[in-house]
Design a protein around this motif. Structure first.
Motif, PDB file in Angstrom:
ATOM      1  N   UNK A 129      56.386 108.924 -17.610  1.00  0.00           N
ATOM      2  CA  UNK A 129      55.548 108.675 -18.780  1.00  0.00           C
ATOM      3  C   UNK A 129      54.068 108.711 -18.406  1.00  0.00           C
ATOM      4  N   UNK A 130      53.763 108.148 -17.254  1.00  0.00           N
ATOM      5  CA  UNK A 130      52.379 108.211 -16.753  1.00  0.00           C
ATOM      6  C   UNK A 130      51.958 109.657 -16.574  1.00  0.00           C
ATOM      7  N   UNK A 145      43.366 105.753 -12.737  1.00  0.00           N
ATOM      8  CA  UNK A 145      43.191 104.909 -11.550  1.00  0.00           C
ATOM      9  C   UNK A 145      44.508 104.774 -10.790  1.00  0.00           C
ATOM     10  N   UNK A 146      45.582 104.570 -11.553  1.00  0.00           N
ATOM     11  CA  UNK A 146      46.898 104.438 -10.913  1.00  0.00           C
ATOM     12  C   UNK A 146      47.281 105.739 -10.205  1.00  0.00           C
ATOM     13  N   UNK A 147      46.993 106.860 -10.854  1.00  0.00           N
ATOM     14  CA  UNK A 147      47.305 108.150 -10.246  1.00  0.00           C
ATOM     15  C   UNK A 147      46.540 108.340  -8.938  1.00  0.00           C
ATOM     16  N   UNK A 148      45.257 107.971  -8.945  1.00  0.00           N
ATOM     17  CA  UNK A 148      44.445 108.092  -7.725  1.00  0.00           C
ATOM     18  C   UNK A 148      45.024 107.222  -6.609  1.00  0.00           C
ATOM     19  N   UNK A 149      45.477 106.030  -6.961  1.00  0.00           N
ATOM     20  CA  UNK A 149      46.074 105.146  -5.972  1.00  0.00           C
ATOM     21  C   UNK A 149      47.378 105.735  -5.414  1.00  0.00           C
ATOM     22  N   UNK A 208      42.967 103.685 -17.198  1.00  0.00           N
ATOM     23  CA  UNK A 208      43.723 102.934 -16.198  1.00  0.00           C
ATOM     24  C   UNK A 208      44.793 103.808 -15.540  1.00  0.00           C
ATOM     25  N   UNK A 209      45.359 104.716 -16.344  1.00  0.00           N
ATOM     26  CA  UNK A 209      46.388 105.610 -15.809  1.00  0.00           C
ATOM     27  C   UNK A 209      45.812 106.518 -14.724  1.00  0.00           C
ATOM     28  N   UNK A 266      52.017 100.340 -29.857  1.00  0.00           N
ATOM     29  CA  UNK A 266      50.674 100.909 -29.770  1.00  0.00           C
ATOM     30  C   UNK A 266      50.718 102.387 -30.139  1.00  0.00           C
ATOM     31  N   UNK A 267      49.526 102.963 -30.291  1.00  0.00           N
ATOM     32  CA  UNK A 267      49.432 104.408 -30.518  1.00  0.00           C
ATOM     33  C   UNK A 267      48.444 104.970 -29.499  1.00  0.00           C
ATOM     34  N   UNK A 268      48.955 105.886 -28.666  1.00  0.00           N
ATOM     35  CA  UNK A 268      48.125 106.435 -27.584  1.00  0.00           C
ATOM     36  C   UNK A 268      47.423 107.713 -28.038  1.00  0.00           C
TER      37      UNK A 268
END
Length: 304
Positions: A5-6, A70-74, A67-68, A45-47
């Motif tokens: 999903x990310x 940032x998570x991907x970079x990590x 935020x997604x 929610x609605x993205x």
């Protein structure tokens, strides 16, 4: 949120539409659409706002995407670190050691380690004092032989930078010819050493220096870093010497009875601590962990 999903919401944002994202990721548009809808439904929610002209993130969606990213970079950084460490794992194990372990349990432990880790190259360095001046960040493991007092001093000095573990307790012995008058004693103190010439094994020189400073000068026949030369002098009655229990454990002259090993007593540094140290700043590899398990087992069984 699941990892797919990310990946989907980031690709939709990048591609501008679900259909373009599906093409880039080699999945069906329905798969991506359903996955994002499930995510939005789960959290209420609605993205994205969907239209015939494309897919645009909502205001909340923009924050989620931020935020997604940032998570991907990590995750990318984590993957790189895993790849780096995997490469390091398969390359080498670097050990710096005091001579005593090198003459006793270390070779057996390394031989067993190579049987289970044939692709790891072993790099060994011998050093009398592995805390100075060697930079322990360059090595996976350091093996120490020291008096208990010195061992505790090292822990107090370097506890913030180094990890310490005791693996064996030992003792110093005075070695003398079987024909010497000292051979019949059950123990010897520093006071018993003054009327006999000494052959100093270089790795024990600090002990001799300490005894001389505390009790006075001794007769010195020679100093050598060759244990075979030292033992020949002792066997022939030309000198006595002080050695650690690990050095004399498999010494042929001791085993044959030509040389007698007598415990050194009434000397506060006559006991020894054998231990390992490692830098807290260096990555603790799986290879290093596995080797230390084998090292402990080798020492505990005494098969060396």
């Amino acid at each position: 949120m699941q990892m797919n999903q990310l990946e989907y919401i980031l690709e939709v944002r990048k591609a501008g539409s679900i259909s373009n994202a599906a093409q880039n990721l080699h999945v069906s548009p329905a798969t991506i659409s359903q996955s994002i809808s499930n995510l939005e439904k789960k959290y209420g929610i609605k993205i994205f706002n969907r239209s015939r002209h494309g897919t645009e993130p909502t205001e909340l969606g923009k924050k989620i995407l931020e935020e997604a990213y940032k998570i991907k970079d990590q995750l990318v950084a984590l993957e790189r670190e895993i790849e780096l460490q995997t490469t390091l794992e398969s390359k080498e194990l670097k050990i710096v050691s005091h001579p005593s372990p090198l003459q006793s349990f270390l070779p057996s432990a390394l031989a067993n380690f190579k049987k289970t880790h044939p692709n790891i190259d072993i790099v060994l360095k011998e050093h009398l004092d592995i805390t100075e001046p060697i930079n322990l960040e360059e090595f996976d493991i350091g093996l120490v032989a020291a008096s208990p007092q010195t061992w505790l001093k090292l822990i107090n000095l370097y506890k913030n930078d180094l990890h310490f573990e005791t693996i064996l307790q030992g003792k110093l012995y005075v070695c003398t010819s079987k024909n010497s008058s000292l051979a019949f004693k059950d123990s010897l103190s520093p006071d018993d050493l003054y009327h006999h010439p000494h052959a100093i094994y270089t790795i024990i020189k600090a002990v001799y220096t300490d005894i001389i400073n505390e009790y006075g000068s001794l007769k010195i026949l020679l100093e050598s870093n060759n244990s075979e030369i030292i033992m020949k002098m002792v066997c022939n009655g030309l000198a006595i010497t002080i050695l650690s229990d690990l050095v004399i454990k498999n010494e042929p002259a001791i085993l044959s009875g030509d040389t007698v090993a007598i415990p050194l007593v009434d000397y506060e540094r006559a006991n020894l601590t054998y231990g390992f140290i490692r830098s807290k700043k260096r990555y603790y590899s799986t290879g290093a962990r596995d080797f230390l398990k084998l090292l402990r087992s080798t020492v505990q069984t005494g098969n060396y």
